[in-house]
Design a protein around this motif. Structure first.
Motif, PDB file in Angstrom:
ATOM      1  N   HIS A 250       0.833  -1.214   0.092  1.00 29.40           N
ATOM      2  CA  HIS A 250      -0.047   0.021   0.124  1.00 29.40           C
ATOM      3  C   HIS A 250       0.682   1.258  -0.082  1.00 29.40           C
ATOM      4  CE1 HIS A 250      -3.606  -2.218   0.610  1.00 29.40           C
ATOM      5  NE2 HIS A 250      -2.954  -3.054   1.342  1.00 29.40           N
ATOM      6  N   LEU A 251       1.722   1.069  -0.984  1.00 23.58           N
ATOM      7  CA  LEU A 251       2.708   2.483  -0.937  1.00 23.58           C
ATOM      8  C   LEU A 251       1.888   3.717  -1.159  1.00 23.58           C
ATOM      9  CD1 LEU A 251       5.566   0.981  -2.967  1.00 23.58           C
ATOM     10  CD2 LEU A 251       5.475   1.618  -0.682  1.00 23.58           C
ATOM     11  N   GLU A 252       0.643   3.854  -1.821  1.00 24.50           N
ATOM     12  CA  GLU A 252       0.032   5.151  -1.833  1.00 24.50           C
ATOM     13  C   GLU A 252      -0.427   5.482  -0.898  1.00 24.50           C
ATOM     14  OE1 GLU A 252      -1.225   1.786  -2.445  1.00 24.50           O
ATOM     15  OE2 GLU A 252      -3.139   1.729  -1.276  1.00 24.50           O
ATOM     16  N   VAL A 253      -0.766   4.649   0.430  1.00 23.47           N
ATOM     17  CA  VAL A 253      -1.203   5.300   1.713  1.00 23.47           C
ATOM     18  C   VAL A 253       0.076   5.542   2.550  1.00 23.47           C
ATOM     19  CG1 VAL A 253      -2.049   4.690   3.774  1.00 23.47           C
ATOM     20  CG2 VAL A 253      -2.971   3.542   1.801  1.00 23.47           C
ATOM     21  N   PHE A 254       1.275   4.757   2.283  1.00 24.42           N
ATOM     22  CA  PHE A 254       2.353   4.993   3.164  1.00 24.42           C
ATOM     23  C   PHE A 254       3.223   6.061   2.551  1.00 24.42           C
ATOM     24  CE2 PHE A 254       0.928   1.168   4.661  1.00 24.42           C
ATOM     25  CZ  PHE A 254       0.674   1.376   6.016  1.00 24.42           C
ATOM     26  N   GLY A 255       3.424   6.130   1.137  1.00 22.91           N
ATOM     27  CA  GLY A 255       4.489   7.160   0.583  1.00 22.91           C
ATOM     28  C   GLY A 255       5.567   7.179   0.903  1.00 22.91           C
ATOM     29  N   ARG A 256       6.197   5.734   0.992  1.00 18.58           N
ATOM     30  CA  ARG A 256       7.586   5.570   1.562  1.00 18.58           C
ATOM     31  C   ARG A 256       8.418   5.605   0.531  1.00 18.58           C
ATOM     32  NH1 ARG A 256      10.045   0.103   4.380  1.00 18.58           N
ATOM     33  NH2 ARG A 256      10.986   0.476   2.345  1.00 18.58           N
ATOM     34  N   HIS A 257       8.250   5.966  -0.837  1.00 19.84           N
ATOM     35  CA  HIS A 257       9.195   5.623  -1.993  1.00 19.84           C
ATOM     36  C   HIS A 257      10.556   6.269  -1.699  1.00 19.84           C
ATOM     37  CE1 HIS A 257       5.661   4.544  -4.257  1.00 19.84           C
ATOM     38  NE2 HIS A 257       5.198   5.588  -3.692  1.00 19.84           N
ATOM     39  N   ASP A 258      10.575   7.637  -1.192  1.00 21.57           N
ATOM     40  CA  ASP A 258      11.667   8.427  -1.037  1.00 21.57           C
ATOM     41  C   ASP A 258      12.614   8.394   0.488  1.00 21.57           C
ATOM     42  OD1 ASP A 258       9.686   9.868  -0.042  1.00 21.57           O
ATOM     43  OD2 ASP A 258      10.260  11.544  -0.663  1.00 21.57           O
ATOM     44  N   LEU A 259      11.771   7.357   1.169  1.00 24.42           N
ATOM     45  CA  LEU A 259      12.468   7.401   2.596  1.00 24.42           C
ATOM     46  C   LEU A 259      13.435   6.229   2.652  1.00 24.42           C
ATOM     47  CD1 LEU A 259       8.960   7.435   4.495  1.00 24.42           C
ATOM     48  CD2 LEU A 259      10.666   8.915   4.492  1.00 24.42           C
ATOM     49  N   GLU A 260      14.549   6.529   3.451  1.00 30.26           N
ATOM     50  CA  GLU A 260      15.378   5.595   3.644  1.00 30.26           C
ATOM     51  C   GLU A 260      15.568   5.361   5.209  1.00 30.26           C
ATOM     52  OE1 GLU A 260      17.690   4.352   1.657  1.00 30.26           O
ATOM     53  OE2 GLU A 260      16.669   5.533  -0.138  1.00 30.26           O
TER      54      GLU A 260
ATOM     55  N   TYR B 105      11.643  15.251  17.388  1.00 31.14           N
ATOM     56  CA  TYR B 105      12.229  14.202  16.934  1.00 31.14           C
ATOM     57  C   TYR B 105      11.850  13.650  15.679  1.00 31.14           C
ATOM     58  CZ  TYR B 105      14.539   9.769  16.815  1.00 31.14           C
ATOM     59  OH  TYR B 105      15.317   8.577  16.447  1.00 31.14           O
ATOM     60  N   ALA B 106      10.472  12.921  15.982  1.00 34.04           N
ATOM     61  CA  ALA B 106       9.637  12.573  15.019  1.00 34.04           C
ATOM     62  C   ALA B 106       9.672  13.254  13.724  1.00 34.04           C
ATOM     63  CB  ALA B 106       8.515  11.969  15.422  1.00 34.04           C
ATOM     64  N   PHE B 107       9.240  14.738  14.130  1.00 37.06           N
ATOM     65  CA  PHE B 107       9.122  15.509  12.792  1.00 37.06           C
ATOM     66  C   PHE B 107      10.451  15.950  12.113  1.00 37.06           C
ATOM     67  CE2 PHE B 107       9.277  20.217  11.445  1.00 37.06           C
ATOM     68  CZ  PHE B 107       8.157  20.082  10.634  1.00 37.06           C
ATOM     69  N   VAL B 108      11.469  15.929  12.686  1.00 31.97           N
ATOM     70  CA  VAL B 108      12.597  16.146  12.039  1.00 31.97           C
ATOM     71  C   VAL B 108      13.124  14.772  11.276  1.00 31.97           C
ATOM     72  CG1 VAL B 108      15.278  16.259  12.195  1.00 31.97           C
ATOM     73  CG2 VAL B 108      13.635  17.600  13.837  1.00 31.97           C
ATOM     74  N   MET B 109      12.775  13.662  11.722  1.00 31.04           N
ATOM     75  CA  MET B 109      12.987  12.330  10.968  1.00 31.04           C
ATOM     76  C   MET B 109      12.269  12.481   9.750  1.00 31.04           C
ATOM     77  SD  MET B 109      14.247   9.424  13.005  1.00 31.04           S
ATOM     78  CE  MET B 109      13.013   8.099  12.445  1.00 31.04           C
ATOM     79  N   GLN B 110      11.072  13.067   9.870  1.00 27.32           N
ATOM     80  CA  GLN B 110       9.976  12.880   8.347  1.00 27.32           C
ATOM     81  C   GLN B 110      10.510  13.944   7.641  1.00 27.32           C
ATOM     82  OE1 GLN B 110       6.219  14.203   9.441  1.00 27.32           O
ATOM     83  NE2 GLN B 110       5.300  12.759   8.061  1.00 27.32           N
ATOM     84  N   GLN B 111      11.214  15.080   8.137  1.00 27.58           N
ATOM     85  CA  GLN B 111      11.694  16.090   7.098  1.00 27.58           C
ATOM     86  C   GLN B 111      12.840  15.292   6.630  1.00 27.58           C
ATOM     87  OE1 GLN B 111      12.471  19.612   9.536  1.00 27.58           O
ATOM     88  NE2 GLN B 111      11.199  20.926   8.278  1.00 27.58           N
ATOM     89  N   ARG B 112      13.720  14.859   7.278  1.00 27.98           N
ATOM     90  CA  ARG B 112      14.876  14.213   6.505  1.00 27.98           C
ATOM     91  C   ARG B 112      14.730  12.832   5.483  1.00 27.98           C
ATOM     92  NH1 ARG B 112      20.244  14.963  10.157  1.00 27.98           N
ATOM     93  NH2 ARG B 112      19.614  17.069  11.268  1.00 27.98           N
ATOM     94  N   ARG B 113      13.103  12.745   5.666  1.00 26.07           N
ATOM     95  CA  ARG B 113      12.850  11.419   4.885  1.00 26.07           C
ATOM     96  C   ARG B 113      13.595  10.184   5.364  1.00 26.07           C
ATOM     97  NH1 ARG B 113       8.847  13.120   3.759  1.00 26.07           N
ATOM     98  NH2 ARG B 113       8.345  11.500   2.132  1.00 26.07           N
TER      99      ARG B 113
ATOM    100  N   ARG C 290      24.738   1.888   1.329  1.00 32.78           N
ATOM    101  CA  ARG C 290      23.533   2.508   1.817  1.00 32.78           C
ATOM    102  C   ARG C 290      23.717   4.196   1.976  1.00 32.78           C
ATOM    103  NH1 ARG C 290      23.338  -1.542   5.730  1.00 32.78           N
ATOM    104  NH2 ARG C 290      23.944  -0.375   7.427  1.00 32.78           N
ATOM    105  N   GLU C 291      24.975   4.389   2.508  1.00 30.32           N
ATOM    106  CA  GLU C 291      25.367   5.762   2.838  1.00 30.32           C
ATOM    107  C   GLU C 291      25.222   6.563   1.323  1.00 30.32           C
ATOM    108  OE1 GLU C 291      25.852   7.763   5.705  1.00 30.32           O
ATOM    109  OE2 GLU C 291      24.850   6.012   6.354  1.00 30.32           O
ATOM    110  N   SER C 292      25.632   5.809   0.190  1.00 33.81           N
ATOM    111  CA  SER C 292      25.805   6.547  -1.110  1.00 33.81           C
ATOM    112  C   SER C 292      24.285   6.707  -1.626  1.00 33.81           C
ATOM    113  CB  SER C 292      26.428   5.760  -1.926  1.00 33.81           C
ATOM    114  OG  SER C 292      27.778   5.412  -1.754  1.00 33.81           O
ATOM    115  N   LEU C 293      23.476   5.766  -1.190  1.00 33.95           N
ATOM    116  CA  LEU C 293      22.119   5.851  -1.650  1.00 33.95           C
ATOM    117  C   LEU C 293      21.469   6.874  -1.026  1.00 33.95           C
ATOM    118  CD1 LEU C 293      20.691   3.682  -3.226  1.00 33.95           C
ATOM    119  CD2 LEU C 293      19.528   2.754  -1.433  1.00 33.95           C
ATOM    120  N   LYS C 294      21.828   7.313   0.106  1.00 37.83           N
ATOM    121  CA  LYS C 294      21.291   8.518   0.961  1.00 37.83           C
ATOM    122  C   LYS C 294      21.723   9.781   0.273  1.00 37.83           C
ATOM    123  CE  LYS C 294      20.751   6.281   5.463  1.00 37.83           C
ATOM    124  NZ  LYS C 294      21.292   6.414   6.797  1.00 37.83           N
TER     125      LYS C 294
END
Length: 1070
Positions: A114-124, A235-243, A609-613
């Motif tokens: 359900h990526l459409e619900v979670f919108g996780r595409h760009d999250l690492e 903290y949660a907000f910053v995480m979200q901002q930073r994807r 992993r670091e390069s991906l970010k």
DNA sequence: CGGGCCACGGTTTTT
DNA sequence: CCGTGGCCCG
């Protein structure tokens, strides 16, 4: 139904039916009660996995449900794996279609679907370092009055606490408000708690009064926790901002989606007709909520099977866990079936009885809350093979720790050799990894195979450290040619480069002799560079190296890597370096190649992993990340199974869960290891009991469960041991669990003495590595003689030798280039500016102190000269530091200085050369000499500047415990000797001082004066003679062994015998 | 029992 | 560097 089944399936069907028939009554009930809610309480060894899988098979046979209508959730990957394997043997390939997941992989599946619900595409995923940095920033942004900062010297002290808290809040589903109200409830109740009320009249306190101070203290701690919890949202907000997201987030997202997107939840509720949850006693708040959502659809009669054993719950918050189980029971009480599995197929009855006796001491057990069911948990040995055996449980008391360890090893050797017990059927169980360290060493030395699984930080491994040196060199040389020179010598020792130690000695001798010669001609600019030496074939050939081609390969490899730097991504470049350096080849040929390859992969995967970010991350940036990780003590973890061959199992009680062994040895059964030290341990906040549903004594019960888990691993033989006296000969207290078992069984403690002859046999296994001789061979004596030809002892060389002869060898004999540290460079700049200040006075003969602005100008100029040794940020920081400190320092000293200018002559930066005392050539430079010429007694006062914090220890004169005195004390006495033997003056120096250029906490700059007695002088003179003698005798082999010592670490890192080098050497001899 | 001072240590584990 | 627990004294 049956016509589509192949023959094989029919066979499986038969074996499954047979398995069903073998089930005992309790198990049958658990397997056959398919409909409705079932709570199975399954003690150790009662065939939990067997039942879960049989039940799945039964559901498939008995109902119309398809494999994908069944959901089985468990805690660990290992659990999933075991379940799937067992199910495959029962029902064949159909098993793959049953949904068996860990809670996390289940959530991940939902998110992916359900990526459409979670919108996780760009999250690492969030790395440990990023987490730390987010939290650090969060703390930095808080006001100085914030409870987590106020009165705190280290503003980052609570970083680790916050990390732990936030993780907890996520996994238990706590909100800041929830934490807040739990704290209020706790604090509100404190005056009613016995520990917070005076129990009798004493002094001004009356019996029954509340202990105001104690309450205030707890309140303060709770206010810190409260303030910390309220940072969670940000903290949660910053995480979200930073994807970014972490493991716990996945669960929370799914929970949130279940609550907000009805269709999504409904979808899964309709799909899963049968749900099974394993290890329910370990599910946390968030996990248990997921289950509740899934079954909520079925109102009172969901088809859910929950299996667990509250007595084996060894992760925290037992109160909350038991509450989970009870809530589940009460919510579905009407249709609830409770199954108690008591037949144990693992152990002998003796072992089970002892375990039983112990666990009955606990009160926080589910059976105690389900009184009305009148169930009693008992374990009955049901394994016929086991019934025949009946070895006695033993309790052994040894004199001390060494004896216990030797006794244990002897016993195990005997079992293996005399009785033929395979080593992998033996386990040593302990509470903490460090308890096994010594035993591992004994096993290593005696060549007894063992297995031990624990998390290792690969960044600390010699192989990786060496590899990082190579990477750093390449990165620095790319940025600026020759800037990597100081790294070169150490780099040569990397095993995977295949360069022999003899050749390194040959090259270093050349370099050291070259440096000696050029220094004496003052031709500093012409020093040969390592980089040039290894590409100079003519010179290399003159050196008669054993393996010239290895050096040539190294040169080619380095050149290629530097050339490849620009046009490759980080992973590409790394791959090239891993290949071309010989690292991969080395690892692949190594005896423990599985482990080495795993280590290299871990590093490589991390880089990817670091390069991906951060796609533009280059090698320099990557090394910077690793450096920051090291600075913050963040490791790159990997699970290491030492020695994959079969061997004795060395495991913590925690990781023993689910395993079984014929012979189990529980060691160090002492209070200090097995009983809880405190509720608030480590870098964590203490939580109020209102939050964790735990109470006083709960921690002890948790430890008792852990001990119970350890005991119930044993199939045939169980042995407890402890030692009576520790290293300091202090009597030890055994764990209360031992006494609890003894009190209710006929078992007795046996005092064991290890035979003296055996003790002697173990003597040769050296138990300490400090002060060991180094393994890297020194240079040839003739060359060293030559190199030390014109050596003169200075304070710093003497101090280096006294601190660590090994370091002296590398720094003063081999004269390896090293970069000055940033602190040292700052010190140089401040030193020089002060010298120039006094020079100015002298030059103009004014006897007037110049204005402060003059000093600051000098400082800025001197910092500019040191600029290369700083990075951009720290240059600015250090510049600011000096600009702030110097005016304050000037202000505090100017009166003294003015007075000195009137009364005395001042000499600064006085170099004293060609001085001899007791036949030892000594040399040095004194920061400031003050001549009191107008006094009768002709005397001088010596001053040495120091940047850095005042440490009294450094100034202390010799004591019996420290016969060489503090570093600074020694330095001042050395200067006195230097001056008085210089014949530049007939004056004597009776006083000397360290002038601190960094303020203490009160903002004053310490000026520590010492009086030097004739005794002091003779002590240091003796030291000078001895040190010089030792140097002349080439006594360099023993290092200080301090963990912070660069050269001891270097030797340590490279002392491992390396098979690669040997084969390489053999190849050459042909 | 209660408070003050000093020395010492600083988990375990999963995804 | 902080908090704890042992130790001593009132």
């Amino acid at each position: 139904m049956a016509e589509n089944y192949t023959e094989k399936r029919i066979e499986q069907q038969i074996s499954f039916l047979e398995a069903l028939q073998k089930l005992n009554l309790e198990q049958q009930k658990a397997v056959n009660t398919i409909e409705g809610p079932v709570l199975a309480i399954a003690g150790p060894g009662t065939g939990k996995t067997h039942i879960l899988t049989a039940r799945i098979g039964q559901i498939l046979v008995e109902t119309d449900a398809q494999a994908h209508n069944i959901l089985c959730l468990t805690f660990t990957d290992a659990g999933v794996h075991a379940m799937r394997e067992r199910l495959l043997s029962f029902i064949g390939p159909e098993a793959h279609r049953v949904h068996i997941y860990t809670f996390h992989s289940f959530c991940n599946k939902i998110i992916q679907e359900h990526l459409e619900v979670f919108g996780r595409h760009d999250l690492e995923p969030l790395s440990d370092l990023e987490r730390l940095e987010i939290i650090r920033e969060l703390l930095d942004n808080q006001d100085v009055e914030h409870p987590l900062k106020v009165h705190r010297r280290d503003p980052h002290y609570y970083e680790a606490h916050l990390q732990d808290l936030f993780r907890r809040m996520k996994s238990e589903g706590w909100t800041a408000e929830h934490v807040d109200s739990c704290i209020d409830a706790y604090i509100g109740d404190l005056p009613n708690q016995k520990e917070f009320i005076y129990q009798r009249n004493s002094g001004k306190f009356k019996k029954g009064d509340p202990k105001i101070a104690r309450i205030a203290e707890v309140k303060k701690r709770m206010d810190r926790l409260r303030a910390a919890a309220f940072l969670f949202e940000e903290y949660a907000f910053v995480m979200q901002q930073r994807r970014r997201y972490d493991y716990e987030d996945m669960m929370l997202w799914v929970l949130k989606a279940f609550e907000e997107e009805e269709y999504l939840l409904r979808n899964y509720q309709e799909q899963y007709l049968y749900i099974l949850v394993d290890e329910f006693q370990d599910t946390n708040g968030a996990q248990s909520q997921i289950v509740q959502h899934l079954i909520a659809y079925w109102e009172h009669r969901p088809n859910i099977f929950i299996v667990g054993d509250d007595d084996q719950s060894i992760y925290e918050f037992q109160g909350a866990r038991v509450k989970n189980m009870l809530d589940f029971y009460q919510n579905y009480e009407e249709y609830m079936q409770v199954v108690l599995l008591q037949s144990n197929y693992r152990s002998t009855q003796k072992i089970l009885d002892a375990a039983q006796v112990l666990i009955q001491e606990n009160s926080l057990r589910i059976t105690n809350y389900l009184d009305h069911l009148e169930i009693e948990k008992n374990l009955i040995a049901a394994n016929e093979e086991r019934l025949a055996k009946s070895l006695e449980i033993r309790f052994l008391a040894y004199r001390n720790r060494v004896q216990e360890e030797i006794g244990l090893v002897e016993t195990i050797e005997h079992l293996n050799k005399e009785q033929g017990v395979p080593l992998n059927e033996i386990a040593i169980i302990y509470a903490r990894h460090k308890q096994a360290q010594q035993i591992i060493r004994i096993f290593e030395k005696k060549d007894i195979p063992y297995r031990s699984k624990r998390r290792i930080n690969i960044l600390e491994l010699p192989l990786i450290q060496n590899f990082l040196q190579v990477l750093t060199y390449i990165s620095q040389e790319y940025e600026k040619p020759y800037s990597g020179e100081p790294l070169f010598f150490e780099l040569l020792y990397s095993n995977f480069l295949g360069i022999s130690v003899q050749d390194i000695n040959c090259l270093s001798a050349f370099m050291a002799l070259d440096a000696q010669q050029k220094y004496s001609n003052h031709a500093y600019q012409d020093l040969t560079k390592w980089k040039d030496l290894i590409q100079d074939n003519t010179k290399l050939e003159e050196l008669n190296l054993k393996n010239l081609s290895a050096i040539q390969r190294l040169h080619q490899f380095l050149e290629d890597s530097i050339a490849a730097y620009r046009n490759r991504t980080l992973p590409e470049l790394l791959e090239l370096i891993i290949n071309r350096s010989g690292l991969l080849y080395y690892a692949a040929k190594h005896e423990r190649k599985d482990w080495y390859i795993q280590v290299i992969n871990t590093l490589f995967e991390f880089a990817k992993r670091e390069s991906l970010k951060n796609p533009i991350l280059n090698l320099k940036g990557f090394l910077d990340v690793l450096q920051r990780m090291e600075d913050n003590r963040i490791g790159l973890g990997v699970y290491k199974t030492l020695y994959t061959t079969e061997g004795v199992n060395l495991i913590t009680a925690h990781s023993s869960k689910g395993l079984e062994f014929r012979y189990v040895f529980i060691i160090n059964c002492l209070k200090d290891f097995w009983e809880p030290s405190n509720e608030n341990r480590g870098r964590r906040f203490a939580f109020p009991p209102t939050l964790t549903h735990s109470e006083d004594g709960d921690a002890l019960e948790a430890s008792r469960r852990l001990f119970y888990v350890a005991m119930t691993r044993a199939k045939e033989y169980l042995q407890f041991s402890y030692y009576e006296f520790n290293e300091a000969h202090k009597m030890q207290q055994r764990a209360c669990f031992v006494d609890e078992i003894l009190a209710r069984t006929k078992l007795k403690i046996e005092r064991k003495l290890v035979d003296n002859s055996i003790l002697v046999d173990y003597q040769f296994l050296s138990f300490s590595s400090v002060g060991q001789k180094q393994n890297l061979p020194l240079l040839d004596r003739a060359i060293m003689t030559h190199l030390l030809d014109r050596f003169k002892l200075s304070v710093s060389s003497m101090n280096t030798y006294l601190n660590c002869p090994l370091s002296f060898y590398y720094e003063y004999v081999l004269r390896l280039p090293s970069l000055p540290s940033q602190e040292a460079s700052y010190g140089t700049a401040v030193h020089n500016s002060l010298d120039r200040l006094f020079d100015t006075i002298k030059k103009y003969e004014t006897k007037q102190l110049p204005h402060i602005s003059e000093l600051l100008l000098f400082f800025q100029q001197e910092m500019e000269k040191q600029r290369v040794y700083f990075n951009k940020v720290s240059y600015q920081d250090n510049l600011n530091l000096g600009m702030r400190h110097l005016p304050l320092y000037y202000e505090q000293r100017k009166q003294d200085w003015n007075q000195q200018l009137q009364e005395a002559d001042i000499l600064t930066e006085k170099q004293l050369r060609n001085i001899e005392v007791d036949g030892v050539p000594i040399t040095g430079t004194i920061d400031k000499i003050i001549f009191y010429s107008n006094q009768q007694a002709k005397r001088v006062h010596l001053v040495d500047y120091k940047t850095g914090k005042l440490k009294e220890r450094r100034l202390r004169p010799p004591t019996p415990a420290n016969p060489e005195g503090g570093n600074y004390w020694r330095q001042l006495v050395f200067y006195k000797i230097l001056l008085e033997n210089s014949r530049i003056t007939p004056y004597t120096a009776q006083t000397a001082a360290i002038d601190y250029l960094t303020p203490d906490e009160q903002g004053s700059f310490p000026l520590k004066q010492i009086r030097i007695t004739p005794r002091d002088t003779s002590i240091v003179r003796k030291l000078i003679q001895d040190t010089y003698q030792n140097i002349k005798n080439f006594e360099f082999e023993i290092g200080c062994g301090r963990p912070s010592c660069k050269w001891c670490n270097f030797v340590d890192r490279n002392e491992m015998p390396d098979s690669f080098n040997n084969t390489e050497a053999e190849d050459m001899d042909d």
